[in-house]
Design a protein around this motif. Structure first.
Motif, PDB file in Angstrom:
ATOM      1  N   SER A 126       0.833  -1.213   0.058  1.00 34.76           N
ATOM      2  CA  SER A 126       0.031   0.188   0.121  1.00 34.76           C
ATOM      3  C   SER A 126       0.908   1.154   0.003  1.00 34.76           C
ATOM      4  CB  SER A 126      -0.901  -0.091   1.286  1.00 34.76           C
ATOM      5  OG  SER A 126      -1.605   1.283   1.233  1.00 34.76           O
ATOM      6  N   MET A 127       2.230   1.055   0.675  1.00 29.88           N
ATOM      7  CA  MET A 127       3.059   2.424   0.631  1.00 29.88           C
ATOM      8  C   MET A 127       3.569   2.494  -0.666  1.00 29.88           C
ATOM      9  SD  MET A 127       4.732   1.867   4.268  1.00 29.88           S
ATOM     10  CE  MET A 127       3.820   0.831   5.563  1.00 29.88           C
ATOM     11  N   GLN A 128       3.598   1.445  -1.514  1.00 29.04           N
ATOM     12  CA  GLN A 128       4.348   1.577  -2.982  1.00 29.04           C
ATOM     13  C   GLN A 128       3.590   2.578  -3.809  1.00 29.04           C
ATOM     14  OE1 GLN A 128       7.264   0.139  -3.152  1.00 29.04           O
ATOM     15  NE2 GLN A 128       6.793  -0.153  -0.911  1.00 29.04           N
ATOM     16  N   PRO A 129       4.372   3.382  -4.826  1.00 28.44           N
ATOM     17  CA  PRO A 129       3.532   4.406  -5.677  1.00 28.44           C
ATOM     18  C   PRO A 129       2.579   3.293  -6.786  1.00 28.44           C
ATOM     19  CG  PRO A 129       6.013   4.009  -6.174  1.00 28.44           C
ATOM     20  CD  PRO A 129       5.811   3.195  -4.785  1.00 28.44           C
ATOM     21  N   ARG A 130       1.546   4.175  -6.893  1.00 26.53           N
ATOM     22  CA  ARG A 130       0.558   3.538  -7.748  1.00 26.53           C
ATOM     23  C   ARG A 130       0.857   3.467  -9.385  1.00 26.53           C
ATOM     24  NH1 ARG A 130      -2.302   6.110  -4.453  1.00 26.53           N
ATOM     25  NH2 ARG A 130      -3.954   5.057  -3.132  1.00 26.53           N
ATOM     26  N   SER A 131       0.631   2.704  -9.779  1.00 27.32           N
ATOM     27  CA  SER A 131       0.836   2.811 -11.407  1.00 27.32           C
ATOM     28  C   SER A 131      -0.224   3.487 -12.097  1.00 27.32           C
ATOM     29  CB  SER A 131       1.211   1.321 -12.072  1.00 27.32           C
ATOM     30  OG  SER A 131      -0.318   0.619 -11.751  1.00 27.32           O
ATOM     31  N   ALA A 132      -0.184   3.710 -13.307  1.00 28.64           N
ATOM     32  CA  ALA A 132      -1.325   4.453 -14.025  1.00 28.64           C
ATOM     33  C   ALA A 132      -2.521   3.350 -14.149  1.00 28.64           C
ATOM     34  CB  ALA A 132      -0.723   4.671 -15.728  1.00 28.64           C
ATOM     35  N   LEU A 133      -2.481   2.111 -14.069  1.00 29.97           N
ATOM     36  CA  LEU A 133      -3.712   1.429 -14.100  1.00 29.97           C
ATOM     37  C   LEU A 133      -4.408   0.902 -12.839  1.00 29.97           C
ATOM     38  CD1 LEU A 133      -2.505  -1.224 -16.967  1.00 29.97           C
ATOM     39  CD2 LEU A 133      -4.151   0.362 -17.040  1.00 29.97           C
ATOM     40  N   SER A 134      -3.436   1.692 -11.630  1.00 28.10           N
ATOM     41  CA  SER A 134      -4.167   1.285 -10.409  1.00 28.10           C
ATOM     42  C   SER A 134      -5.641   1.547 -10.299  1.00 28.10           C
ATOM     43  CB  SER A 134      -3.495   2.167  -9.329  1.00 28.10           C
ATOM     44  OG  SER A 134      -4.038   1.843  -8.176  1.00 28.10           O
ATOM     45  N   PHE A 135      -6.289   0.543  -9.870  1.00 31.53           N
ATOM     46  CA  PHE A 135      -8.026   0.562  -9.865  1.00 31.53           C
ATOM     47  C   PHE A 135      -8.254   1.103  -8.602  1.00 31.53           C
ATOM     48  CE2 PHE A 135      -6.941  -3.951  -9.218  1.00 31.53           C
ATOM     49  CZ  PHE A 135      -7.296  -4.124  -7.787  1.00 31.53           C
ATOM     50  N   LEU A 136      -7.257   1.010  -7.516  1.00 33.92           N
ATOM     51  CA  LEU A 136      -7.859   1.566  -6.323  1.00 33.92           C
ATOM     52  C   LEU A 136      -7.345   3.292  -6.203  1.00 33.92           C
ATOM     53  CD1 LEU A 136      -6.306  -0.834  -3.583  1.00 33.92           C
ATOM     54  CD2 LEU A 136      -8.498  -0.341  -4.272  1.00 33.92           C
ATOM     55  N   ALA A 137      -6.896   3.844  -7.263  1.00 35.37           N
ATOM     56  CA  ALA A 137      -6.692   5.095  -7.147  1.00 35.37           C
ATOM     57  C   ALA A 137      -7.765   6.207  -7.111  1.00 35.37           C
ATOM     58  CB  ALA A 137      -5.688   5.493  -8.496  1.00 35.37           C
ATOM     59  N   PRO A 138      -9.006   5.713  -7.939  1.00 35.20           N
ATOM     60  CA  PRO A 138     -10.329   6.508  -7.652  1.00 35.20           C
ATOM     61  C   PRO A 138     -10.977   6.454  -6.220  1.00 35.20           C
ATOM     62  CG  PRO A 138     -10.211   5.197  -9.788  1.00 35.20           C
ATOM     63  CD  PRO A 138      -9.267   4.552  -8.813  1.00 35.20           C
ATOM     64  N   VAL A 139     -10.778   5.111  -5.549  1.00 34.17           N
ATOM     65  CA  VAL A 139     -11.352   4.893  -4.380  1.00 34.17           C
ATOM     66  C   VAL A 139     -10.303   5.082  -3.275  1.00 34.17           C
ATOM     67  CG1 VAL A 139     -13.558   3.785  -5.013  1.00 34.17           C
ATOM     68  CG2 VAL A 139     -11.462   2.619  -5.227  1.00 34.17           C
ATOM     69  N   TYR A 140      -9.690   6.227  -3.209  1.00 43.85           N
ATOM     70  CA  TYR A 140      -8.708   6.372  -2.222  1.00 43.85           C
ATOM     71  C   TYR A 140      -9.053   6.084  -0.790  1.00 43.85           C
ATOM     72  CZ  TYR A 140      -4.707   8.460   0.505  1.00 43.85           C
ATOM     73  OH  TYR A 140      -3.846   8.561   1.397  1.00 43.85           O
ATOM     74  N   ALA A 141     -10.225   6.394  -0.495  1.00 43.27           N
ATOM     75  CA  ALA A 141     -10.751   5.958   1.118  1.00 43.27           C
ATOM     76  C   ALA A 141     -10.848   4.718   1.323  1.00 43.27           C
ATOM     77  CB  ALA A 141     -12.273   6.694   1.285  1.00 43.27           C
ATOM     78  N   LEU A 142     -11.319   3.916   0.274  1.00 44.10           N
ATOM     79  CA  LEU A 142     -11.580   2.476   0.572  1.00 44.10           C
ATOM     80  C   LEU A 142     -10.043   1.903   0.793  1.00 44.10           C
ATOM     81  CD1 LEU A 142     -12.890  -0.113   0.389  1.00 44.10           C
ATOM     82  CD2 LEU A 142     -12.365  -0.378  -2.142  1.00 44.10           C
ATOM     83  N   GLU A 143      -9.008   2.225   0.254  1.00 49.12           N
ATOM     84  CA  GLU A 143      -7.533   1.733   0.514  1.00 49.12           C
ATOM     85  C   GLU A 143      -7.201   2.190   1.752  1.00 49.12           C
ATOM     86  OE1 GLU A 143      -4.846   2.534  -2.540  1.00 49.12           O
ATOM     87  OE2 GLU A 143      -3.274   1.717  -1.084  1.00 49.12           O
TER      88      GLU A 143
END
Lengths: 425, 261
Positions: A45-62
């Motif tokens: 979870s601490m690693q940087p996100r890639s362009a395809l990350s599907f958790l990026a739009p739902v940051y609260a969930l992460e």
């Protein structure tokens, strides 16, 4: 240390220290194991996100997932400390040891596994996919290791595919041919002079047995790389002696054919020794019983001893296929277009050796793992004895692949062969 | 078969001047004895006295150093004799059963007849089933041999040998590898065979069997035949002191064969 503990510990602890018993026997799956999984998830979870990350739009969930994992770590740390403190009567007094609590711990552990899996998918899998996407669409060779590897494998996919196909063909056909040759050779090797034999048969048996011994000693005592060069150039010399032109010879005596001959003849010697071991392990009483019924030496061998001996040898024989997958890489010295040669070709095009050879290593590993999986399934079908560690060849083989000081001279060899090949491509 | 019928007085096996050594160790010295048709000969003696080697010389599993083994008048020990043809007529049962592990019970019995006598598979199987029924194992025809008990294995081994319709059966300590309580089932099969007139040479530690079933007892000691003759005479009134000493040990405590084996 161990004696002091043994004296102090109760018989129930079996001399294993408190910590050892704690780590190995209690809570190792639910609390300890899942904590490792949770920690891994948090690290992802601490690693940087890639362009395809599907958790990026739902940051609260992460964020929620992250804190659930953290909570799990805290709770299990408390539980483990409780366990250590209340060592004697943990099962009776600890709130974590109540049946309901145990059930809840197990359920929560599934949740932790799920969250960590989602994070793995988001960071590692989607990250890799995005690297692949980036590399495939790239116009130039990327700088970083993984992207460059993917880029070169993608660009050289035709070469790699051809190399892998050749490697599989060499290994499979070579092993099958070698198996039948080895059956023939081990039959010669095991001949013993029998009473009813006339002098001519006796002479043949002695010669056959001697030939098998010499063959095995010579082939197992010389490197396969040297054998391949000798066979290739010897075939060339013989054919040109018979008045064929170089192009005609190339059509008949291709590097692939020479490589296949080499790997078959080489593997024959090893398989013969494997078969001999398996056959000699068959109880001599089996032969005696067959002979006492009037069966000849050949009938006793073919109907009673060989079937049992071959069955004994199945694990070691199938190991030969795995070994041949790897050792066929040696044949790139004569210019056989196998996986090794393909890798060298691609590395030569881009001048990036580390990435390409790593890709080759991954390919070989996948091939050998698939092969040993298939072979162990086959062994189960044939009801053979258990499969040994198929990935190890050190005990069986004398020859090994390209390595160390020899690589420099080989490289020039490969390069010259490579230019030759490119012309032909 | 035909030969033994026409020449009733000619021995099935005649052994003359047989010698055998393993390296410097002489196992058999100057053995002479005959086995007449229909005769049951038991060979007894201490372990290491050469009984098994003698038996294995009869069908050439051990090659004698010198001497003769005449089977229906043909010398097996001569060079270039087709021993395979002659072995077809000499069945053998081993201490360790030696059933073919890659075949089932029925296949064990039919392998040799089908291979050597060019018998049809159906005929061979019918005959094998008959012999398996004789030894009480017809129900096990399709079983793998590894699933059988020791006594069952030995009975299959006997049936397998019988399928070749031998003129002579050799038994090499057939009950020594068996539990005492299942020795009986094998011995009773052997007793039935003897009753049917089969010529048999039996190496055994079963003194009861030797005394009651055999027509002749051969006592071997240190590679020579110390004494041979009628079982009643040997067991009740042995001439040689060595025979007396050997038998007294057996007759004192019966289960001694367990210790001997």
């Amino acid at each position: 240390m161990s004696t002091a503990q043994g004296a102090k510990g109760t018989p129930k602890e079996k001399g294993r220290g408190r910590l050892g018993s704690f780590l190995l026997e209690d809570h190792r799956y639910v609390l300890l194991g899942t904590s490792v999984v949770a920690a891994l998830g948090m690290w992802l979870s601490m690693q940087p996100r890639s362009a395809l990350s599907f958790l990026a739009p739902v940051y609260a969930l992460e964020v929620v997932m992250y804190y659930v994992l953290l909570a799990w770590l805290v709770v299990s740390a408390v539980a483990l400390v409780t366990k250590l403190v209340r060592w004697r009567d943990y099962a009776q007094t600890s709130p974590f040891a109540k049946p309901a609590a145990r059930r809840a711990e197990r359920l929560c552990s599934y949740v932790v596994w799920l969250f960590s899996a989602v994070l793995f998918l988001d960071r590692a899998v989607m990250g890799f996919v995005s690297v692949v996407q980036g590399a495939v669409s790239s116009n130039s060779n990327p700088k970083d290791f993984l992207s460059a590897m993917v880029y070169m494998v993608y660009k050289g996919r035709g070469i790699f595919a051809r190399g892998i196909a050749t490697t599989i063909e060499l290994a499979v056909f070579g092993t099958v041919i070698a198996f039948f040759l080895a059956l023939l050779l081990v039959f010669l090797r095991l001949q013993q002079v029998d009473r009813p034999d006339n002098d001519f048969v006796r002479f043949l048996k002695v010669v056959g047995c001697g030939f098998a011994k010499v063959y095995s000693a010579v082939v197992r005592g010389t490197p396969m790389m040297v054998q391949s060069l000798i066979i290739y150039f010897a075939g060339f010399a013989v054919l040109s002696g018979s008045g064929m032109s170089t192009n005609e010879i190339r059509a008949v005596w291709s590097t692939f054919v020479a490589g296949l001959v080499t790997i078959s003849l080489n593997s024959t010697a090893y398989m013969m020794e494997v078969l001999r071991g398996g056959i000699e392990a068959v109880d001599p009483g089996q032969t005696e019983a067959a002979r006492s019924l009037g069966l000849s030496q050949w009938q006793a061998m073919s109907k009673v001893v060989f079937p049992q001996g071959i069955k004994n040898s199945i694990p070691a024989l199938s190991n030969e296929l795995v070994i041949n997958i790897k050792d066929s890489s040696v044949l790139s010295v004569i210019g056989v277009f196998d996986l090794m040669f393909a890798t060298t070709t691609v590395a030569g095009i881009y001048y990036r050796q580390l990435e390409t050879y790593t890709a080759a290593a991954v390919c070989y590993l996948v091939l050998t793992m698939i092969a040993s999986k298939l072979l162990s399934m086959l062994a189960v079908r044939l009801d053979a004895p258990a499969m040994g560690p198929a990935l190890s060849s050190s005990e069986v083989k004398v020859t090994t692949g390209v390595a160390g000081s020899a690589s420099q001279t080989i490289k020039t060899e490969i390069e010259s062969a490579q230019t030759q090949h490119r012309g032909g491509m | 078969m035909a030969a033994s019928n026409t020449a009733g007085t000619e021995p099935v096996i005649r052994i003359g001047g047989l010698r055998k050594s393993f390296g410097d160790h002489v196992v058999l010295k100057n053995i002479d004895f005959d086995v007449m048709p229909g005769e049951v000969v038991t060979i007894i003696g201490a372990s290491g006295s050469g009984k098994s080697t003698l038996l294995r010389c009869i069908n050439l599993l051990e090659t004698p150093d010198s001497g003769h083994v005449w089977f229906h008048g043909q010398d097996l020990a001569a060079e270039h004799v087709d021993v395979n043809r002659l072995r077809e007529k000499i069945g053998m049962v081993f201490q360790g059963f030696n059933l073919f592990n890659n075949l089932n019970v029925l296949q064990n019995c039919t392998l040799a007849p089908v291979t050597l006598k060019k018998m049809g598979k159906a005929d061979a199987e019918a005959e094998a089933m008959r012999h398996l029924a004789e030894v009480g194992l017809a129900d096990f025809a399709k079983s793998p041999v590894t699933s059988l008990s020791g006594g069952q294995k030995q009975r299959v081994a006997i049936a397998r040998a019988l399928c070749m319709r031998p003129d002579l059966m050799l038994f090499d300590e057939p009950t020594s590898a068996l539990d005492p309580e299942i020795v009986g089932e094998v011995l009773s099969v052997m007793r039935d065979l003897a009753k049917d007139g089969m010529t048999m040479v039996v190496v055994t530690h079963e003194m009861e069997f030797a005394k009651n079933v055999s027509d002749k007892v051969v006592f071997m000691d240190q590679g020579v035949i110390a004494e041979q003759g009628d079982p009643q005479q040997i067991f009740t009134n042995p001439r040689m002191p060595r025979t007396r000493e050997f038998l007294s040990r057996y007759l004192e405590d019966k289960p001694a064969e367990v210790r001997e084996a």
